[in-house]
Write a protein that holds these residues in place. Structure first.
Motif, mmCIF file in Angstrom:
data_model
loop_
_atom_site.group_PDB
_atom_site.id
_atom_site.type_symbol
_atom_site.label_atom_id
_atom_site.label_comp_id
_atom_site.label_asym_id
_atom_site.label_seq_id
_atom_site.Cartn_x
_atom_site.Cartn_y
_atom_site.Cartn_z
ATOM 1 N N TYR A 40 23.142 -15.179 -40.423
ATOM 2 C CA TYR A 40 23.578 -15.005 -39.041
ATOM 3 C C TYR A 40 23.272 -16.292 -38.297
ATOM 4 N N SER A 41 24.074 -16.594 -37.302
ATOM 5 C CA SER A 41 23.833 -17.778 -36.489
ATOM 6 C C SER A 41 24.062 -17.399 -35.035
ATOM 7 N N ARG A 42 23.140 -17.828 -34.186
ATOM 8 C CA ARG A 42 23.255 -17.554 -32.747
ATOM 9 C C ARG A 42 22.966 -18.819 -31.960
ATOM 10 N N TYR A 43 23.662 -18.939 -30.822
ATOM 11 C CA TYR A 43 23.437 -20.059 -29.910
ATOM 12 C C TYR A 43 23.558 -19.513 -28.495
ATOM 13 N N ASN A 44 22.553 -19.745 -27.683
ATOM 14 C CA ASN A 44 22.500 -19.220 -26.307
ATOM 15 C C ASN A 44 22.724 -17.706 -26.278
ATOM 16 N N GLY A 45 22.143 -17.019 -27.251
ATOM 17 C CA GLY A 45 22.218 -15.566 -27.292
ATOM 18 C C GLY A 45 23.520 -15.003 -27.813
ATOM 19 N N LYS A 46 24.465 -15.857 -28.194
ATOM 20 C CA LYS A 46 25.753 -15.380 -28.689
ATOM 21 C C LYS A 46 25.902 -15.728 -30.166
ATOM 22 N N GLU A 47 26.525 -14.796 -30.884
ATOM 23 C CA GLU A 47 26.782 -15.049 -32.299
ATOM 24 C C GLU A 47 27.821 -16.164 -32.426
ATOM 25 N N ASN A 48 27.638 -17.020 -33.434
ATOM 26 C CA ASN A 48 28.559 -18.128 -33.621
ATOM 27 C C ASN A 48 28.662 -18.500 -35.093
ATOM 28 N N ALA A 85 28.883 -30.410 -45.611
ATOM 29 C CA ALA A 85 28.908 -29.618 -44.382
ATOM 30 C C ALA A 85 28.615 -28.176 -44.786
ATOM 31 N N THR A 86 27.509 -27.622 -44.299
ATOM 32 C CA THR A 86 27.086 -26.273 -44.662
ATOM 33 C C THR A 86 27.400 -25.314 -43.524
ATOM 34 N N ILE A 87 28.121 -24.251 -43.840
ATOM 35 C CA ILE A 87 28.514 -23.271 -42.822
ATOM 36 C C ILE A 87 27.587 -22.071 -42.884
ATOM 37 N N SER A 88 27.144 -21.594 -41.716
ATOM 38 C CA SER A 88 26.356 -20.365 -41.655
ATOM 39 C C SER A 88 26.882 -19.503 -40.516
#
Length: 180
Positions: free
Chosen positions: A124-132, A8-11
């Motif tokens: 960095y990770s983003r989903y639907n314009g939000k950082e996650n 499981a890789t976290i970003s």
């Protein structure tokens, strides 16, 4: 820990980092090599297996625990003795001085600062314009994708109970849908 998951890789997100910034001038003035200071901190933060104790039907695993409990504990690590001129005595030969030296115990806090901060971001990770925070799950080579995804989804339902209410868990991509 789900059966069939290889990794499981976290970003994204921020990761805590505790830095010890040593003052080179203070180390040199106290005759403490930087490597000695580094080794002292490393050896003070230990968690090692120490063997087993067998007693009738039971076997107990023993561990030595010396890990830091608070960030402030790092500053209390002893580094060794610094040498100071404590007294000078007149010698017998032509007025020369023989210097006797006393050792004083020095701590990390005496020669450096312990900073509780965050690591420099590498992703960095983003989903639907939000950082996650994203977790990419890789299955084992011979694993059944559909079964593994079902187990992961079941585990996620269990984990949702322990996660604060303001944190949302969303599956972004599910390869098992195409297989089904």
């Amino acid at each position: 820990k789900v059966e069939g998951v290889a990794s499981a890789t976290i970003s994204g997100g921020q990761e805590r980092e505790i830095q010890v910034e040593m003052n080179q001038d203070k180390l040199q003035a106290r005759h403490i090599p930087i490597l000695e200071a580094s080794k002292a901190i490393s050896s003070a933060n230990l968690n090692y297996p120490a063997g087993t104790i067998k007693e009738s039907f039971y076997e107990y695993l023993i561990r030595t625990l010396g890990e830091f409990e608070k960030v402030g504990d790092i500053g209390e690590v002893p580094l060794g003795g610094a040498q100071d001129e404590s007294s000078q005595q007149q010698g017998d030969s032509g007025g020369k001085y023989a210097i006797s030296r006393d050792k004083r115990l020095m701590y990390v806090k005496d020669v450096g600062d312990v900073i509780d901060g965050v690591k420099e971001r590498t992703s960095y990770s983003r989903y639907n314009g939000k950082e996650n925070i994203s977790i990419a799950i890789q299955k084992q080579a011979m694993g059944n994708t559909v079964r593994i995804v079902d187990k992961v989804k079941k585990k996620l339902k269990e984990l949702k109970a322990d996660v604060p209410k303001d944190i949302e868990i969303t599956i972004v991509y599910d390869q098992s849908e195409f297989i089904k």
